[in-house]
Every structure is written in structure tokens, then in C-alpha cells.
Design a protein around this motif. Structure first.
Motif, PDB file in Angstrom:
ATOM      1  N   THR C 154     -14.310 -15.841  27.039  1.00 37.18           N
ATOM      2  CA  THR C 154     -15.289 -15.562  28.098  1.00 37.18           C
ATOM      3  C   THR C 154     -15.170 -14.131  28.613  1.00 37.18           C
ATOM      4  O   THR C 154     -16.075 -13.632  29.281  1.00 37.18           O
ATOM      5  CB  THR C 154     -15.104 -16.504  29.301  1.00 37.18           C
ATOM      6  OG1 THR C 154     -13.810 -16.273  29.867  1.00 37.18           O
ATOM      7  CG2 THR C 154     -15.217 -17.959  28.901  1.00 37.18           C
ATOM      8  N   ALA C 155     -14.041 -13.489  28.323  1.00 41.35           N
ATOM      9  CA  ALA C 155     -13.824 -12.134  28.840  1.00 41.35           C
ATOM     10  C   ALA C 155     -14.193 -11.058  27.822  1.00 41.35           C
ATOM     11  O   ALA C 155     -13.974  -9.874  28.072  1.00 41.35           O
ATOM     12  CB  ALA C 155     -12.369 -11.966  29.268  1.00 41.35           C
ATOM     13  N   ILE C 156     -14.736 -11.445  26.672  1.00 46.69           N
ATOM     14  CA  ILE C 156     -15.064 -10.441  25.652  1.00 46.69           C
ATOM     15  C   ILE C 156     -16.055  -9.388  26.176  1.00 46.69           C
ATOM     16  O   ILE C 156     -15.803  -8.183  26.024  1.00 46.69           O
ATOM     17  CB  ILE C 156     -15.566 -11.104  24.351  1.00 46.69           C
ATOM     18  CG1 ILE C 156     -14.387 -11.793  23.641  1.00 46.69           C
ATOM     19  CG2 ILE C 156     -16.208 -10.084  23.428  1.00 46.69           C
ATOM     20  CD1 ILE C 156     -14.779 -12.507  22.352  1.00 46.69           C
ATOM     21  N   PRO C 157     -17.137  -9.792  26.818  1.00 50.45           N
ATOM     22  CA  PRO C 157     -18.045  -8.746  27.331  1.00 50.45           C
ATOM     23  C   PRO C 157     -17.349  -7.810  28.324  1.00 50.45           C
ATOM     24  O   PRO C 157     -17.531  -6.588  28.265  1.00 50.45           O
ATOM     25  CB  PRO C 157     -19.164  -9.555  28.010  1.00 50.45           C
ATOM     26  CG  PRO C 157     -19.117 -10.913  27.358  1.00 50.45           C
ATOM     27  CD  PRO C 157     -17.673 -11.152  27.036  1.00 50.45           C
ATOM     28  N   ALA C 158     -16.529  -8.390  29.201  1.00 51.38           N
ATOM     29  CA  ALA C 158     -15.805  -7.568  30.175  1.00 51.38           C
ATOM     30  C   ALA C 158     -14.836  -6.629  29.467  1.00 51.38           C
ATOM     31  O   ALA C 158     -14.696  -5.458  29.832  1.00 51.38           O
ATOM     32  CB  ALA C 158     -15.060  -8.469  31.153  1.00 51.38           C
ATOM     33  N   ALA C 159     -14.136  -7.142  28.468  1.00 48.56           N
ATOM     34  CA  ALA C 159     -13.161  -6.324  27.744  1.00 48.56           C
ATOM     35  C   ALA C 159     -13.848  -5.132  27.089  1.00 48.56           C
ATOM     36  O   ALA C 159     -13.351  -3.992  27.140  1.00 48.56           O
ATOM     37  CB  ALA C 159     -12.448  -7.182  26.696  1.00 48.56           C
ATOM     38  N   ARG C 160     -14.994  -5.406  26.478  1.00 55.10           N
ATOM     39  CA  ARG C 160     -15.722  -4.311  25.818  1.00 55.10           C
ATOM     40  C   ARG C 160     -16.188  -3.267  26.818  1.00 55.10           C
ATOM     41  O   ARG C 160     -16.073  -2.060  26.573  1.00 55.10           O
ATOM     42  CB  ARG C 160     -16.936  -4.896  25.105  1.00 55.10           C
ATOM     43  CG  ARG C 160     -16.592  -5.372  23.731  1.00 55.10           C
ATOM     44  CD  ARG C 160     -17.846  -5.901  23.080  1.00 55.10           C
ATOM     45  NE  ARG C 160     -17.776  -5.681  21.647  1.00 55.10           N
ATOM     46  CZ  ARG C 160     -18.411  -6.453  20.769  1.00 55.10           C
ATOM     47  NH1 ARG C 160     -19.168  -7.451  21.178  1.00 55.10           N
ATOM     48  NH2 ARG C 160     -18.283  -6.197  19.493  1.00 55.10           N
TER      49      ARG C 160
END
Lengths: 266, 266, 266
Positions: C154-160
Motif C-alpha cells: 500500500t506504500a508503493i505510491p508513497a515510496a515512489r
């Protein structure tokens, strides 16, 4: 003064360790944040009682009650330095021995200045690696952080000078440990390379040196025995362990077993 | 009030532990420097979540969010004392239980004064050894540092008085643990002497007491069960271990196994 | 930019780990009180050298000498924050990489403000769980203390977004680890659930990320390999362990064994 070290004899170590194993010295440890738990467990395995009392006022109070004091500057901060100074002065007033572990001394200014302030305060013993012992005498060192790049043998002249200058016992530890009171020079063999892959073996040895300094009058024998016991436990644990992780529990077990054996065999 | 302790029953402990094993309380630990890692691992093995939040402002914030708070004064310093007071007040305002571990209280002034300030702040429970519990009631103690020289049974009157005076539950731990709310008095048997040769078993028990206090209304049952679970894990681990080193991993494994069993068996 | 992560290849990890295993990076760790010993032992098992130098003046000195710096805000206090800032600026001036572990960032004010101040200081990498990574981008998070209630995916967009905004590499770890430099996105599989029942596995991974960042130019490969090595050791240790207690020694043994294998196999 003989230039060649004498091997510290197993019989000598056995006698000193037997005496130690009948006691339960209370060791006040002002040590670094990384090794507190391991240090406490090493002392407990050997039948000693660790106590970490860090507030400056309490440290002064407690140092007079404890049987020995350890000062380790690994993660020195200014409030801890205040507590250390207060504890050292209190221990000295109460006639209790204190031991210095000058972690990473040399390049790092705050601890180096602090250790310079401590040296005249009559440590019963100093335990360090070659880089640290050399740095303490003001000679050039190759130290980089807490690891020594110098073999312990290279620090023998520095260790002797340091011991003589401050009327103390110096243990310079490494593949072979050398202990000296400035006159006598003993080599303590043993140990195992895996001990350099486990954090705190050196720091815990300094605590054990402090515990031994609470016993008996011949400090050199006490310090050498502390080194010998830790080296022997290290060998036994390394023989059982599959790596640095399983080494730690095996090491504490070995210390407790060695103590039990020492209690029985006078 | 009966003067003889009643044995805490295994069935009672099983019921309380089953309830605990279905939960995952978040325990805010303001504890001493020596036992932080072990304390966290004990809580994790039991399915609880430890968190050490130490800045005074954050400690106040976090104590309101956590399910329980532990205050352990083992390595008390003045900034940590500020954080503890802030956390205690915040926990009280939020209606969250907090537990006091008065390590080495008695002779050492800073912590003794501090604990005196904390006692009126309504701890849900107090966990200490005999010397500490006796010191808290102002009676004479033989404590020397963190080790108790008194058997836990000698502290029963002090424990009862303390529990009654401050409307709390007191656990005085030793070879036998006694828990009391001032009226009821239960004995919790079990444990093993090797637990005194591993640093932090008492401190970790206090954290487990805090975790249990987050559950249920009958605090005495919660505190007694915390003692019983730790004692049982200690016995199981001691049966497997070869010394104090191998005890620690075996102890954490035993706690996790006991929790799994408690989840299954209602 | 592809939305689907690519699996990080075992061959790629092996090549990077081989290079790492020939080195002995000195890692300056400014980390939380709970995990210092475990972090040091993890680094030592992998052949790296940990050093915790915490006085603000010394921290600045030492950060320039070390090969990499770790900043972990788990038990942040104001004096430690001063040391961290001094160390970060010194590392940047000396061209040494530093890694951020934003433990429990989000709701807790002091650390959140501090991390906000650190982000523009060019971390080489950031390692956190999903809640922390989401919090860093200012998105809503379900974090409660140090545990993440969000799955790492769920944090992939935030990580990017975070990686792109600050020109850094972000590792968001969980059941699957995702690493991204804002353009590339790799998944690192492996690990074992027991790792969430042992304190410090995430914090130690951040230290290992720092150690790897001291090597090579492709930061994403270095960070992904750090994650892969820890996950692989976790699997091997879990297969041997009887619970979270026996996991820890087995994990350190596995790391040391994996390093030895990596040295041999190019």
C-alpha cells in the motif's frame, strides 16, 4: 626489566579464580549503551552482581557502596562524564578500585580529553586494545573507531610506560593479551577470532577486570586471571558454536560452568 | 484479613492468560538502559507490542495512545524522570494503567525521592523484590543495589500495607512471588534460580505485568497471571538450558509457545 | 514508469553481495536505545564494523571518518537530535552516505518535525515500514507506534513519490520489501513472520542498508541486496529456530555463513 613476556601460568590463574568464585563482588558499571546487557550477563554468569547507576548524585553514592567501578567511555556524553567523574572520586575516597576502558580514545576529542583527566585519578587497571593503549601514551596509533589495526604485541612498550607512569596495571588485549604493572609482563594466551565478531567482548572483559580487582592485593594476578577466564570461556564457546550468534549463549554458559568448576577445585 | 497466602490456581491463570493471548496490547516502556532489548523481546514473544518513546513531549503523547505504561527507575536520569512524570500524568488522564518497578529504591536518593513523588499517582501495580517493597513502606531493608538480600516472604506485611495505602496491587517477587491488593494475598510458585543469573528477568516481568494490566478489571488476577506465566516459562527454559546463556533464547521460545497454547485452550 | 514491481534477481543480489563481502565498512550508528547491541552484532556478522559515537562534537568528527552513517529516531531525545544533525552535515561534507530510519514517524511530534528537517539533507536511502513511508509523504497512515498496520504494497505510491522528491532510494519493508529510486521499483521476497516477533530486525536492516550504501554507485542495487541478504538469513534462521528466542542466534549465524559463501562464490 625483562623485555620478553612470561606466560601467565594456568595454576596461578586457577588459584586466583578459585578465590574469586567464592565471592560475589558488586560491580558498578558506567559503560557504553551498546554493551550494557551483555556486560551484566557476563558478570552474573561469573557470580558477580552488576549495577548500572548513572545519575551523577547516585553514581557518587553508589560507587562508595560497590566493590569495584568500571568506567567505559564508548558512548560518552557530557552528563555521563559528570557521573563518571563523581563516581571515580567517590570510589577513590572509599578505597574501592576502579577500572578504565578507554574505548576508541585517540582521535575523538571529547573522550580523549576526558580520559586525560581520568588518568591521574589512580585507576586500578586499564584495559584496551593496542590502538587505545598506544594512544594513551601519546604515541602514534592506527586506530579507526573501536577496532584496533595494531597487534597487541606492538603496544607492549606503551603498556609498560603507561603502567609505570600511573602506577597501574595495563592489559592490552588482542590475539594474545599482555598484562603489565610496569615491571612484570605476562602473556595470556587463548580466546578465539569469533570474539571479534561479537559486540562487547572487550568491554565485558573490562567489567570482569573490575570485578577481579575487588579481590586480593596482587592486581597483576587479578587482571591476568580475568583475561585468562574470558579467553578460556571463549575457546570453549567457539568449539560449540556455529557462528557469532550461537557463540554468545555458549560463552555465558561456559563462564558459569568455569565458575562452578573453580568453586570445587581449590 | 487472612495472614496466610492462598496458592494462585493454575485454572485461574489459564483463564486469564487465554484472554490475554487473544490481544496484542501496546506497552509504553520507560525502562532502564540495561534491559530494553530483553524487555521488548519478552513482550513480543507474548504477542504484545513494546514501544520505548522517551522524549518528554512524545512520552506524554504516546502514553495516552498505548494500552499500558511501564515506569522502571533502574537507570534514572533527570531528563528521563521528566518523561516518566509526563507519561504517568498522561496515562492517568487517558485512563490507561501504569506499573511501577522501583529498582534499587531505598538508599539511592534521586530515585527514592522520585518514587515517593510517583506513589500518589495511582499505579495500577507495583512489582519489586523484597528489599524494594520494604523500602517503599519506609521499613528497614537489607537491600544492596539491585539484588535483594531479603526473601520475598519477609516483605508480605510491607506489600499489604503498600497495596492498601495506595489502592494498588503489589507483587513482591523472589523464589516465591506474592501478590496482594491489600486484602487478598496469593502465592505464585515456580520459576528457577537461573533466572537470577540473567539480567532483566524481574524488569521484564514488570513490563509483562503492565501488559496484563491492560486487560480485564480484576488487577490482582492479571498481575498474578503475569507472574505465573513468567515463572512457568522460566521452569521450561531452565529444563532445556545448559546455563544462563542458553536460558535466554529458551525462555523467549517458551513464552511464545505458552502463548500459542493459551490461544488454543480456552 | 511501470506500476508493477520487478522481482529483484538472485543473480544480481549475489554479485552485489560478493563485492560487499570483500569489504569491511565502518558504520556510524546513531540509533535507538533498544536495538544497539543487536544492530552491532548484525553488522559484525556481515563483516562490517559498527561504531556508536554519540557526543555531538565527536559524532560530527566521526561521521567524516566512517564509511556510512545511520540515523534512527526510535528513541529520539534532544541531545541525540543535535548529534544526529551534526553527524549528517559532517557526512554530507565528507561525501559519505547516510541512511534514515524514520521509526514511528507520523503522529509523534518531536521526531516528525526532526525528520522533516532531515529529509532535505540528502539521505542516500530511507528504510521504513508502510505506515512510516506513507507518513513521510504526508499521506494518511494507520500507524500505531512502531508497528505498521499497512501492508508494504500500500506504500508503493508513497515510496515512489518520496524517492523522486528527495532523489533518494526508499525501501518499504514488510512481508514483501519494495525498493525504488522513484523510477525503478523492485520487489524483494523472503523473510519470515517470526522476524516481527524479534525486536530490531527492521532497525538492523537499516544499518545494513547503510553498510551497503558505502559500496558501489547503484544505490538501488545496494539497498535491494541489503534487504535480500537479511530476508534470506531470516528464512534460514526460522527453519532452524524453535521460536523467537532461538531465532536470534540462528539469524546471526546465518548472516555470517551467507557472508562466507558470498566471499567464495563470485
Amino acid at each position: 626489566m625483562n623485555d620478553l613476556p612470561t606466560d601467565f601460568s594456568a595454576a596461578h590463574a586457577a588459584a586466583v579464580f578459585h578465590d574469586f568464585s567464592t565471592a560475589s563482588p558488586l560491580v558498578h558499571c558506567l559503560t557504553n549503551d551498546v554493551v550494557q546487557s551483555f556486560t551484566a550477563n557476563v558478570l552474573l554468569a561469573l557470580g558477580a552482581s552488576p549495577a548500572m547507576v548513572v545519575d551523577p548524585g547516585e553514581a557518587a553514592q553508589f560507587a562508595a557502596l560497590a566493590d569495584a567501578l568500571l568506567i567505559n567511555v564508548g558512548t560518552l556524553e557530557s552528563t555521563r562524564a559528570d557521573a563518571m567523574l563523581a563516581a571515580v572520586h567517590s570510589a577513590n575516597q572509599a578505597g574501592k578500585p576502579w577500572v578504565l576502558d578507554p574505548v576508541a580514545v585517540g582521535g575523538l576529542r571529547f573522550r580523549t580529553d576526558f580520559v586525560r583527566e581520568l588518568l591521574p585519578c589512580k585507576p586500578a587497571a586499564i584495559r584496551g586494545n593496542a590502538s587505545e593503549v598506544i594512544a594513551l601514551t601519546g604515541l602514534a596509533s592506527q586506530g579507526r573507531g573501536v577496532d584496533s589495526l595494531d597487534a597487541s604485541i606492538t603496544a607492549i612498550p606503551a603498556a609498560r610506560e603507561l603502567a609505570a607512569r600511573w602506577s597501574t596495571v595495563v592489559a592490552v588485549t588482542g590475539e594474545v593479551d599482555y598484562v603489565t604493572d610496569g615491571v612484570r609482563l605476562w602473556a595470556v594466551n587463548g580466546g578465539h577470532p569469533v570474539m571479534t565478531r561479537v559486540v562487547g567482548t572487550g568491554c565485558a572483559l573490562s567489567a570482569v577486570v573490575a570485578a577481579f580487582c575487588a579481590r586480593g592485593e596482587d592486581r597483576l594476578s587479578q587482571v591476568a586471571t580475568a583475561c585468562a577466564v574470558m579467553a578460556r570461556a571463549g575457546e570453549q564457546a567457539a568449539a560449540q558454536a556455529s557462528g557469532p550468534g550461537s557463540f554468545t549463549p555458549a560463552f555465558l554458559d561456559a563462564l558459569a560452568r568455569l565458575r562452578q568448576e573453580a568453586q570445587i577445585c581449590a
